[in-house]
Design a protein around this motif. Structure first.
Motif, PDB file in Angstrom:
ATOM      1  N   ARG A  99       0.817  -1.260   0.000  1.00 35.76           N
ATOM      2  CA  ARG A  99       0.077   0.060  -0.075  1.00 35.76           C
ATOM      3  C   ARG A  99       0.818   1.206  -0.095  1.00 35.76           C
ATOM      4  NH1 ARG A  99      -4.101  -0.936   5.138  1.00 35.76           N
ATOM      5  NH2 ARG A  99      -5.158   0.838   3.993  1.00 35.76           N
ATOM      6  N   TRP A 101       1.248   5.044   0.942  1.00 41.33           N
ATOM      7  CA  TRP A 101       0.997   6.006   1.624  1.00 41.33           C
ATOM      8  C   TRP A 101       1.837   7.283   1.399  1.00 41.33           C
ATOM      9  CZ3 TRP A 101      -0.169   3.896   7.269  1.00 41.33           C
ATOM     10  CH2 TRP A 101      -1.318   3.102   7.067  1.00 41.33           C
ATOM     11  N   ASP A 115      -3.625   7.212   1.576  1.00 44.20           N
ATOM     12  CA  ASP A 115      -3.417   5.895   1.044  1.00 44.20           C
ATOM     13  C   ASP A 115      -3.861   5.808  -0.231  1.00 44.20           C
ATOM     14  OD1 ASP A 115      -3.679   3.036   0.100  1.00 44.20           O
ATOM     15  OD2 ASP A 115      -4.189   2.464   2.145  1.00 44.20           O
ATOM     16  N   VAL A 181      -8.313   7.115   2.839  1.00 44.17           N
ATOM     17  CA  VAL A 181      -8.031   6.292   1.678  1.00 44.17           C
ATOM     18  C   VAL A 181      -8.680   6.823   0.456  1.00 44.17           C
ATOM     19  CG1 VAL A 181      -8.586   3.701   0.928  1.00 44.17           C
ATOM     20  CG2 VAL A 181      -8.113   4.369   3.474  1.00 44.17           C
ATOM     21  N   TRP A 192      -7.770   0.540  -1.898  1.00 44.09           N
ATOM     22  CA  TRP A 192      -7.601  -0.552  -0.696  1.00 44.09           C
ATOM     23  C   TRP A 192      -9.235  -0.578  -0.174  1.00 44.09           C
ATOM     24  CZ3 TRP A 192      -4.530  -4.255   0.587  1.00 44.09           C
ATOM     25  CH2 TRP A 192      -4.631  -4.818   1.733  1.00 44.09           C
TER      26      TRP A 192
END
Length: 236
Positions: A99, A101, A115, A181, A192
């Motif tokens: 992921r 970030w 994210d 996100v 995600w």
């Protein structure tokens, strides 16, 4: 004259054993009630999380900096950004990946971590620039990582967990709690999935298990008592 104390027989000990079993049943019964109450609390939190998803998006910069994320939809305009990092151990649909970030600065001077999405392995070395314009997503709580003793915790490169205090110390402004996100995100990223890190049904399942154990202990105690009465009647 010598007085002989009464001899304790297995039949005389059974009532005491049955009484202890009945008292012992209170423990799993209490645990069943506790797990049921936890399930109700988690159900209420999940309902609030789902209600927040249906509310109109809000400008994150207009929300109080000390406010706690609740899963609501937000939008933001990026004023500045820090280098991105990648979190290892992100499994999506059975595939291992990372992921990505990145901390970004809002128009009010505060910062928040976004994210950007999930990437499957193998992952390229270069990171794509942030999308320009208005970004939207869900504002959620920081995920709690499950780390081993040799986990990599940091603020750059590929890590197992983000070092939030260290990141906050490097930013020229306050770091908001939580994580945004992005929804939607751009290819090659995959959004995600946003969901709470708990399941109320697990607490209800634990409550049922403890309740069944308590019932089993009570039934065992009643069987012992019934057998004791049967022995006494046959002796009479």
């Amino acid at each position: 004259m010598t007085v002989t104390p009464p001899v304790s027989t297995p039949q005389s000990r059974r009532p005491r054993s049955a009484a202890w079993l009945l008292l012992l049943a209170l423990l799993p019964l209490a645990l069943a009630v506790w797990q049921y109450q936890r399930g109700q609390q988690r159900s209420a939190q999940l309902a609030a999380f789902e209600r927040a998803a249906n509310l109109p998006p809000r400008h994150l910069a207009e929300i109080a900096r000390d406010a706690a994320p609740n899963g609501q939809r937000v939008w933001l305009t990026v004023r500045d950004s820090a280098p991105s990092l990648r979190l290892a151990g992100a499994v999506l649909n059975g595939r291992d990946g990372v992921r990505e970030w990145q901390a970004v600065q809002l128009v009010d001077g505060s910062w928040v971590v976004v994210d950007r999405g999930w990437l499957p392995r193998p992952v390229g070395i270069m990171s794509l620039p942030l999308p320009t314009g208005r970004l939207s997503g869900r504002w959620v709580a920081r995920p709690a990582p499950y780390l081993l003793s040799k986990a990599r915790i940091g603020i750059e490169g590929e890590v197992d967990a983000l070092d939030w205090p260290a990141l906050a110390a490097t930013l020229p402004g306050p770091l908001r709690t939580g994580l945004v996100v992005l929804e939607p995100t751009l290819r090659p990223y995959t959004t995600w999935p946003v969901q709470p890190g708990f399941d109320p049904q697990r607490h209800y399942a634990y409550a049922l298990q403890w309740l069944l154990l308590a019932v089993g202990v009570v039934i065992g105690a009643l069987v012992m008592i019934r057998r004791q009465h049967g022995v006494q009647h046959s002796g009479d």
